[in-house]
Design a protein around this motif. Structure first.
Motif, mmCIF file in Angstrom:
data_model
loop_
_atom_site.group_PDB
_atom_site.id
_atom_site.type_symbol
_atom_site.label_atom_id
_atom_site.label_comp_id
_atom_site.label_asym_id
_atom_site.label_seq_id
_atom_site.Cartn_x
_atom_site.Cartn_y
_atom_site.Cartn_z
ATOM 1 N N THR A 1 3.299 60.932 -1.786
ATOM 2 C CA THR A 1 1.967 61.486 -1.526
ATOM 3 C C THR A 1 0.892 60.478 -1.891
ATOM 4 O O THR A 1 1.042 59.689 -2.823
ATOM 5 N N SER A 2 -0.205 60.511 -1.150
ATOM 6 C CA SER A 2 -1.292 59.565 -1.384
ATOM 7 C C SER A 2 -2.624 60.269 -1.219
ATOM 8 O O SER A 2 -2.702 61.380 -0.673
ATOM 9 N N SER A 3 -3.682 59.626 -1.685
ATOM 10 C CA SER A 3 -5.037 60.086 -1.407
ATOM 11 C C SER A 3 -5.668 59.096 -0.438
ATOM 12 O O SER A 3 -5.372 57.902 -0.464
ATOM 13 N N ILE A 4 -6.558 59.605 0.432
ATOM 14 C CA ILE A 4 -7.139 58.774 1.477
ATOM 15 C C ILE A 4 -8.657 58.796 1.400
ATOM 16 O O ILE A 4 -9.264 59.807 1.033
ATOM 17 N N GLU A 5 -9.276 57.648 1.690
ATOM 18 C CA GLU A 5 -10.737 57.508 1.726
ATOM 19 C C GLU A 5 -11.111 56.680 2.957
ATOM 20 O O GLU A 5 -10.365 55.778 3.351
ATOM 21 N N PHE A 6 -12.278 56.982 3.540
ATOM 22 C CA PHE A 6 -12.804 56.210 4.662
ATOM 23 C C PHE A 6 -14.094 55.515 4.220
ATOM 24 O O PHE A 6 -15.055 56.183 3.819
ATOM 25 N N GLN B 1 -6.015 64.279 -1.370
ATOM 26 C CA GLN B 1 -4.580 64.044 -1.260
ATOM 27 C C GLN B 1 -4.051 64.546 0.073
ATOM 28 O O GLN B 1 -4.464 65.596 0.569
ATOM 29 N N VAL B 2 -3.130 63.775 0.651
ATOM 30 C CA VAL B 2 -2.517 64.154 1.926
ATOM 31 C C VAL B 2 -1.002 64.112 1.773
ATOM 32 O O VAL B 2 -0.471 63.378 0.934
ATOM 33 N N PRO B 3 -0.278 64.907 2.570
ATOM 34 C CA PRO B 3 1.191 64.876 2.526
ATOM 35 C C PRO B 3 1.731 63.527 2.975
ATOM 36 O O PRO B 3 1.003 62.708 3.559
ATOM 37 N N ALA B 4 3.017 63.311 2.763
ATOM 38 C CA ALA B 4 3.628 62.039 3.120
ATOM 39 C C ALA B 4 3.717 61.846 4.624
ATOM 40 O O ALA B 4 3.555 60.734 5.131
ATOM 41 N N MET C 1 -3.460 67.321 13.704
ATOM 42 C CA MET C 1 -3.956 66.182 12.940
ATOM 43 C C MET C 1 -4.771 66.667 11.738
ATOM 44 O O MET C 1 -5.240 67.808 11.693
ATOM 45 N N ILE C 2 -4.955 65.759 10.761
ATOM 46 C CA ILE C 2 -5.783 66.050 9.590
ATOM 47 C C ILE C 2 -7.238 65.722 9.944
ATOM 48 O O ILE C 2 -7.550 64.592 10.332
ATOM 49 N N GLY C 3 -8.121 66.673 9.869
ATOM 50 C CA GLY C 3 -9.513 66.458 10.246
ATOM 51 C C GLY C 3 -10.247 65.551 9.281
ATOM 52 O O GLY C 3 -10.105 65.676 8.058
ATOM 53 N N THR D 1 -4.294 55.431 -1.638
ATOM 54 C CA THR D 1 -3.909 55.213 -3.030
ATOM 55 C C THR D 1 -2.732 56.104 -3.369
ATOM 56 O O THR D 1 -2.817 57.335 -3.275
ATOM 57 N N TYR D 2 -1.618 55.482 -3.716
ATOM 58 C CA TYR D 2 -0.405 56.204 -4.105
ATOM 59 C C TYR D 2 -0.369 56.313 -5.626
ATOM 60 O O TYR D 2 -0.491 55.308 -6.331
#
Length: 358
Positions: A295-300, A315-318, A325-327, A340-341
């Motif tokens: 699992t990781s967290s995502i940033e734009f 946090q997003v699933p693997a 899709m994830i909005g 970031t894991y």
């Protein structure tokens, strides 16, 4: 001397090189059954198969490095390139054909490409990697183009590595490198004192080879201890840090595993600023999908003039390909994505799809 112990007399034999012609240099390589040592603008070598003998006529001797082209500075580094000895100074290198018989020794090439980092040269596959003032370079490419600016393996990380190399010179630290063939990796390491207090850390850049003809990839690691030495023991990479001997293992998820100093570490992947089409025009992101494990967290990132301007991480699933899709509604002319894991997990990144409004 001899030391009596009861009925036994022990005779102590020194293992030092006591020949006064030995330069006692730290710039040393073994080649063609001899030991070669940099001694100012001279390249001294021992007798064949006799590393204690630096005097024998027509066997031990020296190469007058300073009498050849680009020899006005002392020898600063040496290593092996395809069986030949490469001797560097800060401005150039001389490539020598070395032989057990000094009469067969000859110069093969000399070019104005140099290095001052004696511990940061490593034979890698059929090439020689070295750390220069411009970044990591290879004899095969740099010598072929006769300069350090041409496209070489180190170009993607040049701004980072040149800054670290300059800081190492200022701090009096010695960068070091090693080739780890089991993983197909070249490591270049920069030990340094912590900026926030007492203690040390080591920043490491790792170039991982791909299949023949493919482009390798760079990774960056920060270890919470000082690298004092590197070696390979069997199939394992070993680091000496003070009085500690530390094994580098891809199977462990923490540093100092099982020790009182055990410490976890995150994994971070970040893309450069991407145009996603026409430069300067705003792009509207709808969402994304990610594929991998862990699992990781995502940033734009949405403002390339402000490196802190990122969306709030979540946090997003693997693996998000199944289902919708994830909005992620973001509008910007360029975007950088950061994953970031969390520490303590074995993770792997495979793919990221970004969906744009057209």
């Amino acid at each position: 001397d001899s030391v009596a112990n009861g009925t036994i007399s022990f005779r102590a034999i020194s293992r030092r090189v006591e020949d006064t012609r030995c330069p006692n240099s730290k710039i040393v390589r073994i080649a063609a059954s001899k030991v070669y040592a940099g001694d100012g603008d001279i390249l001294s070598y021992s007798a064949t198969n006799q590393p204690l003998d630096w005097t024998s006529v027509e066997d031990a001797g020296f190469w007058a490095f300073g009498l050849h082209e680009y020899g006005s500075n002392p020898v600063s580094a040496m290593d092996i390139y395809r069986g030949n000895l490469v001797a560097f100074n800060v401005e150039a290198f001389q490539m020598l054909n070395v032989d057990a018989d000094p009469a067969n020794m000859s110069k093969l090439d000399e070019l104005p490409i140099g290095t001052s980092f004696a511990k940061a040269t490593s034979p890698v596959s059929s090439d020689l990697f070295f750390l220069s003032s411009e970044g990591v370079r290879t004899i095969g490419i740099a010598a072929g183009s006769t300069n350090l600016q041409a496209g070489d393996v180190g170009m993607p990380v040049d701004p980072l590595i040149t800054a670290l190399a300059a800081q190492a010179v200022t701090d009096g630290e010695e960068p070091m490198s090693i080739y780890y063939p089991n993983a197909g990796q070249y490591w270049v390491c920069f030990p340094r004192a912590l900026a926030t207090g007492p203690g040390f850390e080591t920043e490491v850049f790792v170039y991982t080879m791909t299949r023949t003809g493919g482009v390798g990839a760079w990774s960056r690691y920060v270890y919470p201890f000082r690298f004092d030495g590197l070696a390979q023991r069997g199939d394992t990479m070993i680091v000496r840090s003070g009085d500690d001997i530390i094994e580098i293992s891809e199977d462990l998820l923490t540093d100092f595993a099982g020790d009182e100093d055990e410490l976890g570490f995150e994994g971070v992947l970040q893309w450069p600023w991407l145009d996603f089409g026409a430069p300067g025009a705003d792009k509207q992101v709808e969402g994304f999908d990610i594929v991998g494990t862990g699992t990781s967290s995502i940033e734009f990132g949405y403002d390339q003039t402000n490196l802190a301007a990122f969306t709030t991480p979540y946090q997003v699933p693997a693996d998000t390909l199944p289902g919708q899709m994830i909005g992620m509604p973001v509008t910007a002319p360029t975007l950088s994505i950061r994953l970031t894991y969390a520490a303590g997990q074995a993770w792997q990144f495979d793919a990221l799809n970004v969906y744009l409004v057209r």
